[in-house]
Design an enzyme around this catalytic site. Structure first.
Site, mmCIF file in Angstrom:
data_model
loop_
_atom_site.group_PDB
_atom_site.id
_atom_site.type_symbol
_atom_site.label_atom_id
_atom_site.label_comp_id
_atom_site.label_asym_id
_atom_site.label_seq_id
_atom_site.Cartn_x
_atom_site.Cartn_y
_atom_site.Cartn_z
ATOM 1 N N LYS A 45 43.268 42.161 22.108
ATOM 2 C CA LYS A 45 44.655 42.576 21.933
ATOM 3 C C LYS A 45 44.716 44.011 21.454
ATOM 4 O O LYS A 45 43.931 44.429 20.608
ATOM 5 C CB LYS A 45 45.341 41.656 20.929
ATOM 6 C CG LYS A 45 46.817 41.953 20.726
ATOM 7 C CD LYS A 45 47.463 40.860 19.887
ATOM 8 C CE LYS A 45 48.943 41.159 19.688
ATOM 9 N NZ LYS A 45 49.658 41.272 20.962
ATOM 10 N N ASN A 99 40.947 47.409 22.697
ATOM 11 C CA ASN A 99 42.043 48.111 23.362
ATOM 12 C C ASN A 99 42.838 48.872 22.304
ATOM 13 O O ASN A 99 43.228 48.308 21.279
ATOM 14 C CB ASN A 99 42.940 47.100 24.086
ATOM 15 C CG ASN A 99 44.044 47.746 24.895
ATOM 16 O OD1 ASN A 99 44.984 48.310 24.346
ATOM 17 N ND2 ASN A 99 43.942 47.650 26.207
ATOM 18 N N CYS A 129 51.626 53.996 26.922
ATOM 19 C CA CYS A 129 52.461 54.114 25.726
ATOM 20 C C CYS A 129 53.292 55.390 25.766
ATOM 21 O O CYS A 129 52.858 56.406 26.301
ATOM 22 C CB CYS A 129 51.587 54.139 24.479
ATOM 23 S SG CYS A 129 50.521 52.706 24.331
ATOM 24 N N GLY A 217 51.734 39.153 37.015
ATOM 25 C CA GLY A 217 51.664 37.899 37.746
ATOM 26 C C GLY A 217 51.444 38.106 39.231
ATOM 27 O O GLY A 217 51.342 39.245 39.712
#
Length: 305
Positions: A45, A99, A129, A217
């Protein structure tokens, strides 16, 4: 010889399947289900310099063949990660990819310095970001900003491989990958999510509190596959492909397009056993076609008539 073994920037992965950042926490949840040793690697994460509580809810929404998320990089901060979370992974037989994410170049550099001394195998830098110095435009949108942030982080990360995670929300992801390579990146990973939104027509309001979010997805796989293929034609460093992978054949398609390894994300939210299942399906494919080394598939796409 293990036909599934992959070398990623000098790191030996027992298979090419990596759990994608943000979809497997810090790994312990998956370890409790099936053991992290069934994976080639795990992209942990994202961590930031300080604690982040993330965006207001609702911050996840289903879409046709996909999912929108605007979680907002919720995480306990780098100190808690290094002192509390990372030690729990000690001794796990899996490559650990940290990460990192930030709002300024200084954020990234500070995180890189901390990770360079940590017990991890590689750093993945999330440059989707917003750069607050540049009015909120993502670091990864323009090749020049990709080059600049990669050069700065590379200088602060002398002992660990650096993989730059690229955003698809750009004019040319291949140009951004070349900029990362020129600035010293050891690998690139792509794609991060596509920006999208969903609207509740009955309330006439956006479904996500953040209004927009990242689309992932199966719906994004054709876009991701095309971008990975274009990038593999443009750089010499390894490319890790991701975006909509749900089966072993999906993963093999990315490898045929040139990817060295793949990351599986949203599929794990639907099926927590997706990563080891996909690895097993890749192994079955290699056996079916009598392929002794998965490297034989890398870039083997035939595009001629």
């Amino acid at each position: 010889m293990n036909p599934m073994q992959v070398d990623l920037c000098g790191i030996s992965l027992k298979n090419p399947v990596i759990a994608a950042s943000g979809t497997a926490g810090f790994g312990l949840e998956l370890d409790a289900l099936y053991g992290l040793d069934k994976l080639g690697g795990i992209a942990l994460k994202a961590v930031t310099t300080d604690v982040r509580t993330g965006n207001p809810v609702p911050r996840i929404a289903e879409t046709p063949s996909g999912m929108l998320n605007a979680v907002g990089l919720q995480n306990p901060g780098v100190d808690a990660f290094l002192e509390e979370e990372l030690p729990k992974l000690k001794g796990k037989d899996v490559a650990l990819i940290a990460n990192i994410a930030g709002r300024t170049p200084e954020d990234y550099c500070q995180l890189a310095e901390r990770m360079d001394e940590a017990d991890i195998d590689m750093v993945e830098m999330n440059i989707s970001c917003p750069n607050v110095r540049e009015g909120g435009v993502a670091f990864g949108v323009m090749p020049d900003s990709v080059r600049e942030i990669t050069q700065k982080v590379r200088a602060r990360l002398p002992h660990k491989p650096l993989m730059v995670k690229l955003t698809p929300n750009t004019a040319s992801i291949a140009a951004c990958a070349r900029a990362a390579e020129q600035a010293g990146a050891d690998a690139v990973s792509l794609i991060n999510t596509l920006t999208g939104m969903a609207i509740d027509v009955h309330t006439r309001r956006p479904i996500l509190a953040n209004v927009t979010g990242g689309l992932s997805g199966p719906a994004v796989m054709p876009v991701a596959l095309r971008m990975v293929w274009e990038t593999c034609q443009s750089v010499k460093i390894p490319v890790v492909g991701m975006g909509g992978i749900t089966t072993g054949e999906d993963a093999i398609a990315f490898i045929l397009a040139g990817a060295t390894a793949v990351q599986v994300g949203t599929a794990s939210l639907v099926d927590p056993w997706a990563c080891p299942r996909i690895a097993d399906e890749i192994a079955a494919y290699l056996k079916q076609y009598d392929i002794a080394d998965i490297a034989q598939l890398r870039g083997a796409l035939q595009t001629g008539i």
